[in-house]
Write a protein that holds these residues in place. Structure first.
Motif, PDB file in Angstrom:
ATOM      1  N   GLU A 286      27.629  71.725 -31.772  1.00 37.17           N
ATOM      2  CA  GLU A 286      28.907  71.216 -31.613  1.00 37.17           C
ATOM      3  C   GLU A 286      30.177  71.599 -31.866  1.00 37.17           C
ATOM      4  O   GLU A 286      31.115  71.656 -31.051  1.00 37.17           O
TER       5      GLU A 286
ATOM      6  N   LYS B 100      33.044  72.625 -29.049  1.00 37.92           N
ATOM      7  CA  LYS B 100      34.323  72.231 -29.223  1.00 37.92           C
ATOM      8  C   LYS B 100      35.314  73.349 -28.995  1.00 37.92           C
ATOM      9  O   LYS B 100      36.484  73.083 -28.318  1.00 37.92           O
ATOM     10  N   LYS B 101      35.179  74.354 -29.805  1.00 35.31           N
ATOM     11  CA  LYS B 101      35.987  75.579 -29.722  1.00 35.31           C
ATOM     12  C   LYS B 101      36.188  76.042 -28.412  1.00 35.31           C
ATOM     13  O   LYS B 101      37.608  76.248 -27.899  1.00 35.31           O
TER      14      LYS B 101
ATOM     15  N   ARG C  83      35.565  74.453 -25.261  1.00 37.77           N
ATOM     16  CA  ARG C  83      35.846  73.478 -24.378  1.00 37.77           C
ATOM     17  C   ARG C  83      37.516  73.187 -24.634  1.00 37.77           C
ATOM     18  O   ARG C  83      38.149  73.085 -23.519  1.00 37.77           O
ATOM     19  N   ASP C  84      37.954  73.485 -25.843  1.00 36.57           N
ATOM     20  CA  ASP C  84      39.262  73.463 -25.967  1.00 36.57           C
ATOM     21  C   ASP C  84      40.085  74.466 -25.208  1.00 36.57           C
ATOM     22  O   ASP C  84      41.413  74.081 -25.067  1.00 36.57           O
TER      23      ASP C  84
ATOM     24  N   ASP D 166      37.653  69.117 -20.406  1.00 41.43           N
ATOM     25  CA  ASP D 166      37.818  67.870 -21.244  1.00 41.43           C
ATOM     26  C   ASP D 166      38.494  66.915 -20.611  1.00 41.43           C
ATOM     27  O   ASP D 166      39.546  66.331 -21.053  1.00 41.43           O
TER      28      ASP D 166
END
Ligand SMILES: NC(=O)C1=CN([C@@H]2O[C@H](COP(=O)(O)OP(=O)(O)OC[C@H]3O[C@@H](n4cnc5c(N)ncnc54)[C@H](OP(=O)(O)O)[C@@H]3O)[C@@H](O)[C@H]2O)C=CC1
Ligand SMILES: CC[C@](O)(C(C)=O)C(=O)O
Ligand SMILES: [Mg+2]
Ligand SMILES: [Mg+2]
Length: 337
Positions: A316, A320-321, A323-324, A330
Motif C-alpha cells: 500500500e 501510494k508513492k 500513484r502520486d 488517481d
C-alpha cells in the motif's frame, strides 16, 4: 440452459418513469442508482437516517432526502441499497410498516432474501436489479453513455408485471445498454458471493499481495514488484475484458504465454480449486452468511483487524508513492460519492 439477455429495445422506460421510487442508502450503489434514475426521468427520493453522513452528498446533488420510513411511505417502489447486514433492521422498522398493496420491494443483491433474513408480505412485488460492477463505475459508465451489465430476478410477482418493472429499472440505470440477464435470487447471491470471495476480491487481492511478498522477500525493489504484480495487472485484465484470455495471450510475448500456460496451473493448483469448491459450499449451505451476520452483530472485530492488516501491507505504501507520481491514475472515485 440458455440465459435470456435483454437490451434497451426490450425495456419500456415509461414503466419506471410512472413510479415513485425510494432508494434507501446513498453509498456506492445508492448514489449510482439514484442519480441515473433521476437523469432517466424517474421520480426519486432518498431514504437516510437523520444522522447519516451520506445525507449531505445526496442533498448536494439536488436529491430530496427523507428518513427511510418517510421515503418508504411516499414511494411505491422501494430499492434497498443499505449494507446487507443492516437491511433486515431497516426493513422491519422503516419499510414493512409502510408497504401497501401493489408496492414493489427491490434489492441490489439477493443476500437477505436468499438467507431468509427478510420475509416480505405476499401483496408486493419482490425483485432485484443487481449491476455486475462497483457502483461508482455503474454511475461513471452511465454518464459516459455506456452501461454495466446487470442481473434481474423476480422472487414474487404480485402485480403480474414485476419482470417488466425490473427490466425498466435496469434500463434506467444503464444496464440494458450492456445487457440484462434474467436470473434468480439464489443464483445471483451464490455466484456474486463466490465471485467476490474466490476471484474478484479475495482471490485477486491475495494473489497480488503474495506475488509482491515473494519478489520483495527475494530482494527485488518494492517499486518494481508493485509495477509488476499490481499496476500491470490492470493492463493485462483490460485485454481479457476486451477479448478474453485468448486476446490477452495474443498480445503478450510468446515467452510470457509459455510461462502462463505452464506455470499458471501450478499457482492455481488442484488444491486451490478444491478450496474454491469448499468456499462455494459454505456459501450454498449458509455457513458464510451465518458467520458474516454474527461477525457484524459482534461489532466486526475480525473484519476490523483484517482490514487494518491489509492497510498496513507494504504494497500500500509503495503503491501510494508511485500513484502520486501518475496524475492520470488517481481518478476520484466519483464527483458525487
Ligand atoms: N458496492 C457495490 O458496488 C455493490 C453493492 N451491491 C449491493 O448493494 C447494496 C448496497 O451496498 P453498497 O452500495 O456497497 O453500500 P455502501 O456501504 O456503499 O452504502 C451504504 C449506504 O447505506 C446507508 N445506510 C446505513 N445505514 C442505513 C440505515 N439504517 N438506513 C438507511 N441507509 C443506511 C449508508 O449511509 P451512511 O453514510 O450514513 O453510512 C450509505 O449511504 C448491498 O446489498 C450490496 O451487496 C451490489 C452490487 C455491487
Ligand atoms: C465484486 C464485489 C461486489 O459483488 C460487486 C462490486 O459487484 C460487491 O458486493 O461490492
Ligand atoms: Mg457483485
Ligand atoms: Mg457482492
Amino acid at each position: 440452459m440458455a440465459v435470456e439477455i435483454f437490451y434497451d429495445d426490450d425495456a419500456d422506460l415509461s414503466i419506471i418513469q410512472g413510479r415513485k421510487v425510494a432508494v434507501i442508502g446513498y453509498g456506492s450503489q445508492g448514489h449510482a442508482h439514484s442519480l441515473s434514475l433521476r437523469d432517466s426521468g424517474v421520480d426519486v427520493r432518498i431514504g437516510l437516517p437523520e444522522g447519516s453522513k451520506s445525507r449531505a452528498k445526496a442533498e448536494e446533488q439536488g436529491l430530496r432526502v427523507l428518513t427511510p420510513a418517510e421515503a418508504s411511505a411516499e414511494a411505491d417502489l422501494i430499492m434497498i441499497l443499505a449494507p446487507d447486514t443492516k437491511q433486515r433492521f431497516i426493513y422491519e422498522q422503516d419499510i414493512a410498516p409502510n408497504l401497501k398493496d401493489g408496492d414493489a420491494l427491490f434489492f441490489g443483491h439477493g443476500f437477505n432474501i436468499r438467507y431468509d433474513l427478510i420475509k416480505p408480505p405476499s401483496n408486493v412485488d419482490v425483485a432485484m436489479v443487481a449491476p455486475k460492477g462497483p457502483g461508482h463505475l455503474v454511475r461513471r459508465q452511465f454518464v459516459d453513455g455506456k452501461g454495466v451489465p446487470a442481473l434481474i430476478a423476480v422472487e414474487q410477482d404480485a402485480s403480474g408485471n414485476a419482470q417488466a418493472l425490473a427490466l425498466s429499472y435496469a434500463a434506467a440505470i444503464g444496464g440494458a445498454r450492456a445487457g440484462v440477464i434474467k436470473t434468480t435470487f439464489t443464483e445471483e447471491t451464490e455466484t456474486d458471493l463466490f465471485g467476490e470471495q474466490a476471484v474478484l476480491c479475495g482471490g485477486a487481492s491475495a494473489l497480488v499481495q503474495t506475488g509482491f511478498e515473494v519478489l520483495t522477500e527475494a530482494g527485488y525493489a518494492p517499486e518494481i514488484a508493485y509495477f509488476e504484480v499490481l499496476h500491470e495487472l490492470k493492463l493485462i485484465v483490460d485485454l481479457m475484458y476486451e477479448g478474453g484470455i485468448a486476446r490477452q495471450r495474443y498480445s503478450i510475448s510468446d515467452t510470457a504465454e509459455y510461462g502462463d500456460l505452464t506455470r499458471g496451473p501450478r499457482v492455481i493448483s488442484p488444491a486451490v480449486k478444491e478450496e474454491m469448491k469448499k468456499i462455494l459450499g459454505e456459501i450454498q449451505d449458509g455457513t458464510f452468511a451465518r458467520e458474516w451476520v454474527a461477525e457484524d452483530e459482534a461489532g466486526r472485530p475480525n473484519f476490523t483487524k483484517l482490514e487494518e492488516q491489509g492497510n498496513q501491507h507494504p504494497i500500500e505504501a509503495t503503491g501510494k508513492k508511485l500513484r502520486d507520481l501518475m496524475s492520470w491514475v488517481d481518478r476520484p472515485i466519483t464527483e458525487t460519492a
